[in-house]
Scaffold this motif. Sequence first.
Motif, PDB file in Angstrom:
ATOM      1  N   ARG A   1      42.441  15.756  15.563  1.00 35.27           N
ATOM      2  CA  ARG A   1      41.795  16.617  14.582  1.00 35.27           C
ATOM      3  C   ARG A   1      41.786  18.071  15.083  1.00 35.27           C
ATOM      4  O   ARG A   1      42.012  18.996  14.333  1.00 35.27           O
ATOM      5  CB  ARG A   1      40.374  16.132  14.337  1.00 35.27           C
ATOM      6  CG  ARG A   1      39.817  16.588  13.028  1.00 35.27           C
ATOM      7  CD  ARG A   1      38.447  16.010  12.699  1.00 35.27           C
ATOM      8  NE  ARG A   1      38.311  14.615  13.063  1.00 35.27           N
ATOM      9  CZ  ARG A   1      37.256  14.120  13.697  1.00 35.27           C
ATOM     10  NH1 ARG A   1      36.252  14.891  14.026  1.00 35.27           N
ATOM     11  NH2 ARG A   1      37.184  12.836  13.992  1.00 35.27           N
TER      12      ARG A   1
ATOM     13  N   HIS B   1      40.987  10.132  21.031  1.00 40.98           N
ATOM     14  CA  HIS B   1      42.312  10.397  20.441  1.00 40.98           C
ATOM     15  C   HIS B   1      42.163  10.978  19.036  1.00 40.98           C
ATOM     16  O   HIS B   1      42.898  11.882  18.661  1.00 40.98           O
ATOM     17  CB  HIS B   1      43.144   9.114  20.389  1.00 40.98           C
ATOM     18  CG  HIS B   1      43.688   8.703  21.709  1.00 40.98           C
ATOM     19  ND1 HIS B   1      44.540   9.491  22.440  1.00 40.98           N
ATOM     20  CD2 HIS B   1      43.509   7.581  22.434  1.00 40.98           C
ATOM     21  CE1 HIS B   1      44.856   8.880  23.556  1.00 40.98           C
ATOM     22  NE2 HIS B   1      44.238   7.703  23.588  1.00 40.98           N
ATOM     23  N   ARG B   2      41.211  10.459  18.261  1.00 41.11           N
ATOM     24  CA  ARG B   2      40.991  10.996  16.912  1.00 41.11           C
ATOM     25  C   ARG B   2      40.491  12.431  16.975  1.00 41.11           C
ATOM     26  O   ARG B   2      40.927  13.280  16.217  1.00 41.11           O
ATOM     27  CB  ARG B   2      40.005  10.122  16.152  1.00 41.11           C
ATOM     28  CG  ARG B   2      40.625   8.855  15.607  1.00 41.11           C
ATOM     29  CD  ARG B   2      39.718   8.212  14.579  1.00 41.11           C
ATOM     30  NE  ARG B   2      38.407   7.881  15.113  1.00 41.11           N
ATOM     31  CZ  ARG B   2      38.074   6.706  15.624  1.00 41.11           C
ATOM     32  NH1 ARG B   2      38.935   5.744  15.669  1.00 41.11           N
ATOM     33  NH2 ARG B   2      36.854   6.497  16.080  1.00 41.11           N
ATOM     34  N   ARG B   3      39.560  12.697  17.913  1.00 38.90           N
ATOM     35  CA  ARG B   3      39.044  14.069  18.037  1.00 38.90           C
ATOM     36  C   ARG B   3      40.138  15.021  18.461  1.00 38.90           C
ATOM     37  O   ARG B   3      40.235  16.126  17.951  1.00 38.90           O
ATOM     38  CB  ARG B   3      37.895  14.111  19.046  1.00 38.90           C
ATOM     39  CG  ARG B   3      36.595  13.602  18.488  1.00 38.90           C
ATOM     40  CD  ARG B   3      35.448  13.918  19.427  1.00 38.90           C
ATOM     41  NE  ARG B   3      35.609  13.327  20.750  1.00 38.90           N
ATOM     42  CZ  ARG B   3      35.078  12.182  21.132  1.00 38.90           C
ATOM     43  NH1 ARG B   3      34.333  11.494  20.311  1.00 38.90           N
ATOM     44  NH2 ARG B   3      35.274  11.734  22.346  1.00 38.90           N
TER      45      ARG B   3
ATOM     46  N   PHE C   1      39.572   5.538  21.677  1.00 45.09           N
ATOM     47  CA  PHE C   1      40.108   5.782  20.335  1.00 45.09           C
ATOM     48  C   PHE C   1      39.426   6.973  19.681  1.00 45.09           C
ATOM     49  O   PHE C   1      40.072   7.742  18.974  1.00 45.09           O
ATOM     50  CB  PHE C   1      39.967   4.534  19.466  1.00 45.09           C
ATOM     51  CG  PHE C   1      40.965   3.462  19.805  1.00 45.09           C
ATOM     52  CD1 PHE C   1      42.302   3.759  19.963  1.00 45.09           C
ATOM     53  CD2 PHE C   1      40.542   2.154  19.986  1.00 45.09           C
ATOM     54  CE1 PHE C   1      43.217   2.776  20.279  1.00 45.09           C
ATOM     55  CE2 PHE C   1      41.451   1.156  20.304  1.00 45.09           C
ATOM     56  CZ  PHE C   1      42.795   1.471  20.451  1.00 45.09           C
ATOM     57  N   ALA C   2      38.143   7.150  19.901  1.00 42.31           N
ATOM     58  CA  ALA C   2      37.434   8.298  19.338  1.00 42.31           C
ATOM     59  C   ALA C   2      37.954   9.595  19.942  1.00 42.31           C
ATOM     60  O   ALA C   2      38.102  10.596  19.240  1.00 42.31           O
ATOM     61  CB  ALA C   2      35.938   8.156  19.573  1.00 42.31           C
TER      62      ALA C   2
END
Length: 63
Positions: A54, A49-51, A46-47
């Motif tokens: 962004r 995908h967020r990075r 999940f991290a």
Amino acid sequence: MLFLVGALLVLGVVLGAVAHVPAPVSAVAGLAIALWLALFATRERFAAHRRAGRLDHGRGGVR
């Protein structure tokens, strides 16, 4: 080379400790480690995908 020797030493100590505890204790410890690894992998996915989202947003959405 020293890293390999250290890793084998730690592996030997861990396997030696597991050989002297009852099987149910080893099973519970293995399950706890598997659960921790699954949670860690999920958080990292999940991290990532967020990075990635962004970074795409910062460049106008173009990859």
